[in-house]
Design a protein around this motif. Structure first.
Motif, PDB file in Angstrom:
ATOM      1  N   ALA A  30       0.852  -1.186   0.000  1.00 23.69           N
ATOM      2  CA  ALA A  30       0.000   0.000   0.000  1.00 23.69           C
ATOM      3  C   ALA A  30       0.887   1.235   0.000  1.00 23.69           C
ATOM      4  N   VAL A  31       0.474   2.274  -0.711  1.00 29.32           N
ATOM      5  CA  VAL A  31       1.259   3.503  -0.800  1.00 29.32           C
ATOM      6  C   VAL A  31       0.351   4.706  -0.558  1.00 29.32           C
ATOM      7  N   SER A  32       0.951   5.754  -0.014  1.00 28.45           N
ATOM      8  CA  SER A  32       0.201   6.984   0.207  1.00 28.45           C
ATOM      9  C   SER A  32       0.077   7.763  -1.091  1.00 28.45           C
ATOM     10  N   LEU A  33      -0.984   8.541  -1.190  1.00 25.30           N
ATOM     11  CA  LEU A  33      -1.225   9.399  -2.347  1.00 25.30           C
ATOM     12  C   LEU A  33      -1.205  10.851  -1.908  1.00 25.30           C
ATOM     13  N   ASN A  34      -0.675  11.714  -2.765  1.00 23.25           N
ATOM     14  CA  ASN A  34      -0.660  13.133  -2.451  1.00 23.25           C
ATOM     15  C   ASN A  34      -2.009  13.781  -2.790  1.00 23.25           C
ATOM     16  N   MET A  35      -3.070  13.120  -2.385  1.00 24.97           N
ATOM     17  CA  MET A  35      -4.430  13.661  -2.433  1.00 24.97           C
ATOM     18  C   MET A  35      -4.867  13.687  -0.976  1.00 24.97           C
ATOM     19  N   ARG A  36      -4.862  14.869  -0.388  1.00 28.14           N
ATOM     20  CA  ARG A  36      -4.876  14.973   1.061  1.00 28.14           C
ATOM     21  C   ARG A  36      -6.217  15.461   1.604  1.00 28.14           C
ATOM     22  N   ALA A 151      -2.631   3.388   8.919  1.00 32.11           N
ATOM     23  CA  ALA A 151      -1.165   3.395   9.018  1.00 32.11           C
ATOM     24  C   ALA A 151      -0.545   4.214   7.885  1.00 32.11           C
ATOM     25  N   VAL A 152      -1.021   4.013   6.659  1.00 37.45           N
ATOM     26  CA  VAL A 152      -0.481   4.767   5.522  1.00 37.45           C
ATOM     27  C   VAL A 152      -0.768   6.255   5.685  1.00 37.45           C
ATOM     28  N   SER A 153      -1.974   6.603   6.135  1.00 36.14           N
ATOM     29  CA  SER A 153      -2.319   8.013   6.273  1.00 36.14           C
ATOM     30  C   SER A 153      -1.560   8.677   7.412  1.00 36.14           C
ATOM     31  N   THR A 154      -1.168   7.922   8.414  1.00 30.07           N
ATOM     32  CA  THR A 154      -0.412   8.490   9.528  1.00 30.07           C
ATOM     33  C   THR A 154       1.044   8.709   9.157  1.00 30.07           C
ATOM     34  N   TRP A 155       1.691   7.677   8.626  1.00 30.80           N
ATOM     35  CA  TRP A 155       3.131   7.750   8.371  1.00 30.80           C
ATOM     36  C   TRP A 155       3.492   8.051   6.916  1.00 30.80           C
ATOM     37  N   GLY A 156       2.560   7.862   5.992  1.00 28.09           N
ATOM     38  CA  GLY A 156       2.855   8.114   4.589  1.00 28.09           C
ATOM     39  C   GLY A 156       3.789   7.068   4.011  1.00 28.09           C
ATOM     40  N   GLY A 157       4.297   7.353   2.813  1.00 28.65           N
ATOM     41  CA  GLY A 157       5.244   6.441   2.181  1.00 28.65           C
ATOM     42  C   GLY A 157       4.591   5.170   1.696  1.00 28.65           C
ATOM     43  N   ALA A 158       5.174   4.034   2.033  1.00 30.06           N
ATOM     44  CA  ALA A 158       4.674   2.734   1.583  1.00 30.06           C
ATOM     45  C   ALA A 158       4.788   1.733   2.720  1.00 30.06           C
ATOM     46  N   GLY A 164      -1.779  -9.728   9.049  1.00 34.25           N
ATOM     47  CA  GLY A 164      -1.940  -8.876  10.213  1.00 34.25           C
ATOM     48  C   GLY A 164      -0.710  -8.077  10.598  1.00 34.25           C
ATOM     49  N   LYS A 165       0.434  -8.326   9.961  1.00 29.28           N
ATOM     50  CA  LYS A 165       1.662  -7.616  10.301  1.00 29.28           C
ATOM     51  C   LYS A 165       1.906  -6.500   9.290  1.00 29.28           C
ATOM     52  N   ILE A 166       2.099  -5.279   9.817  1.00 28.34           N
ATOM     53  CA  ILE A 166       2.345  -4.119   8.976  1.00 28.34           C
ATOM     54  C   ILE A 166       3.799  -3.694   9.142  1.00 28.34           C
ATOM     55  N   SER A 167       4.505  -3.559   8.022  1.00 31.84           N
ATOM     56  CA  SER A 167       5.907  -3.132   8.039  1.00 31.84           C
ATOM     57  C   SER A 167       6.052  -1.899   7.161  1.00 31.84           C
ATOM     58  N   LEU A 168       6.535  -0.800   7.740  1.00 31.67           N
ATOM     59  CA  LEU A 168       6.794   0.400   6.957  1.00 31.67           C
ATOM     60  C   LEU A 168       8.028   0.181   6.097  1.00 31.67           C
ATOM     61  N   LEU A 169       7.954   0.555   4.830  1.00 29.10           N
ATOM     62  CA  LEU A 169       9.070   0.417   3.910  1.00 29.10           C
ATOM     63  C   LEU A 169       9.806   1.742   3.774  1.00 29.10           C
ATOM     64  N   LYS A 170      11.001   1.690   3.227  1.00 25.21           N
ATOM     65  CA  LYS A 170      11.693   2.928   2.921  1.00 25.21           C
ATOM     66  C   LYS A 170      10.829   3.758   1.977  1.00 25.21           C
ATOM     67  N   ARG A 171      10.882   5.079   2.175  1.00 29.09           N
ATOM     68  CA  ARG A 171      10.016   5.935   1.357  1.00 29.09           C
ATOM     69  C   ARG A 171      10.244   5.657  -0.122  1.00 29.09           C
ATOM     70  N   GLY A 319       3.680   7.938  -2.558  1.00 28.11           N
ATOM     71  CA  GLY A 319       4.780   8.109  -1.619  1.00 28.11           C
ATOM     72  C   GLY A 319       4.756   9.426  -0.882  1.00 28.11           C
ATOM     73  N   ALA A 320       3.570  10.016  -0.724  1.00 30.23           N
ATOM     74  CA  ALA A 320       3.448  11.321  -0.077  1.00 30.23           C
ATOM     75  C   ALA A 320       3.745  11.221   1.422  1.00 30.23           C
ATOM     76  N   PRO A 321       4.129  12.348   2.045  1.00 31.01           N
ATOM     77  CA  PRO A 321       4.348  12.344   3.497  1.00 31.01           C
ATOM     78  C   PRO A 321       3.056  12.011   4.243  1.00 31.01           C
ATOM     79  N   GLY A 322       3.205  11.549   5.460  1.00 30.35           N
ATOM     80  CA  GLY A 322       2.051  11.234   6.295  1.00 30.35           C
ATOM     81  C   GLY A 322       1.429  12.483   6.868  1.00 30.35           C
ATOM     82  N   ILE A 323       0.825  12.362   8.046  1.00 32.29           N
ATOM     83  CA  ILE A 323       0.147  13.492   8.668  1.00 32.29           C
ATOM     84  C   ILE A 323       1.129  14.638   8.851  1.00 32.29           C
ATOM     85  N   SER A 324       0.703  15.851   8.467  1.00 28.34           N
ATOM     86  CA  SER A 324       1.612  16.992   8.409  1.00 28.34           C
ATOM     87  C   SER A 324       0.930  18.249   8.934  1.00 28.34           C
ATOM     88  N   ILE A 325       1.751  19.164   9.440  1.00 31.58           N
ATOM     89  CA  ILE A 325       1.298  20.496   9.831  1.00 31.58           C
ATOM     90  C   ILE A 325       1.751  21.470   8.754  1.00 31.58           C
TER      91      ILE A 325
END
Length: 342
Positions: A30-36, A151-158, A164-171, A319-325
């Motif tokens: 799964a990958v994040s999209l820069n549609m926020r 998880a994708v929306s929080t941390w972004g990337g892929a 049941g196991k989620i592993s964050l990949l390098k951006r 591959g967009a960033p996750g939650i951001s200010i």
């Protein structure tokens, strides 16, 4: 409690590979999209803090002075507990024993507002807690979610998901895509059941398909890793296109294709581009990989061709960033206008 406008956002998400196979223990990417999705917190002089979610019909307000008098130390206790949820219900003013589904959105907002008022820098522990609250919202919508979306929306990337196991990949590299909505409604539950029934009926045929989809996910993960470690080469994009084509054919063989998705693939193929469904299939959305050497007029021609089929189409990147200010000045004009013309 809040002295200036605060803007936060979280990315969208698509499944790159592994749809349906993941239900049977295989890998999904799964990958994040820069549609926020944006949330704006803006101070007012009326002494109130308000929440307005017009899409789901929620509008509430609280006295800032009352919130300032509350003991919010329970926010630092770390994990989400039933006791913490009950305290937030008290803050929200919900009657005792009330458990309406849409109340979860209010509780998540109050947690975010009170936490931001205490500090405006999120640690990894803060992000983990935001992820857990978002997962609670997913439970309201889906009942038994995988945890991938939040998880994708929080941390972004892929990320990789398996059993049941989620592993964050390098951006991942910022791959450009078209996201196309065929606007054909479908039932995820019915499609998942259909694949299961086909597996039971033809185990010697369907099981190898699922294993092959798993191999496609792993190969895609390997190629993305190479593209991050070194400068992406044209050969990388050719492999990604082949993987998309193969996965789409496998998904059709599983019975989760649709004539609208076939049309999407045919239209983009006529422009030299490669597409696949994303998600449950049976309609819904598809993604199209845009090579970096593609001229903008060709992209626009493809988008117009898809629109002429009655589809909605957006150009975005993975591959967009996750939650951001954000600061208001950093946002594009259309977003500022939608948020109130800041």
């Amino acid at each position: 409690m809040l002295s200036e406008v605060l803007l936060v956002s979280a990315p969208g998400k698509v499944i790159l590979h592994g749809e349906h196979a993941v239900v049977h223990g295989k890998v999904a990417l799964a990958v994040s999209l820069n549609m926020r999705t944006y949330l704006q917190l803006q101070p007012h002089s009326n002494g109130k803090v308000g929440l307005n979610l017009p899409n789901i019909g929620i509008k509430r307000a609280w006295d800032v002075a009352r919130l300032q008098l509350l003991d919010t130390n329970f926010l630092e206790q770390g994990d989400i507990t039933p006791e913490k949820v009950e305290k937030l219900k008290e803050v929200a003013g919900f009657p005792e024993g009330c458990a309406k589904h849409d109340h979860m959105a209010v509780l998540v907002f109050l947690y975010l507002y009170l936490s931001i008022c205490r500090k405006q820098r999120w640690t990894s522990e803060d992000l983990e807690l935001i992820n857990k609250w978002a997962f609670r919202g997913e439970m309201v919508t889906h009942g038994n979610p995988s945890g991938v979306d939040n998880a994708v929306s929080t941390w972004g990337g892929a990320l990789r998901y398996q059993q049941g196991k989620i592993s964050l990949l390098k951006r991942p590299p910022a791959l450009k895509i078209l996201l196309t909505n065929t606007k054909v409604p479908r039932s995820t539950k019915a499609l998942v059941l259909g694949v299961r029934n086909r597996l039971l009926k033809f185990p010697d045929i369907v099981a190898p398909l699922l294993t092959s989809i798993d191999a496609i996910s792993l190969e895609c993960e390997r190629v993305l890793g190479e593209m991050v470690a070194a400068t992406p080469a044209p050969e990388h994009y050719l492999v990604l296109e082949e993987l998309m084509d193969m996965n789409q054919h496998h998904l059709n063989a599983l019975g989760v294709g649709h004539t609208s998705l076939d049309q999407l693939c045919q239209v983009t193929m006529a422009h030299g581009l490669h597409s696949k469904l994303t998600g449950a299939g049976g309609g819904g959305c598809g993604i199209t990989l845009l090579r970096p050497d593609l001229a903008e007029p060709e992209v626009e021609a493809t988008k117009q061709a898809l629109a002429s089929c009655g589809f909605d189409c957006w150009e975005t990147s993975m591959g967009a960033p996750g939650i951001s200010i954000h600061s208001a000045a950093s946002l594009d004009a259309p977003i500022r206008q939608a948020l109130g013309g800041l």
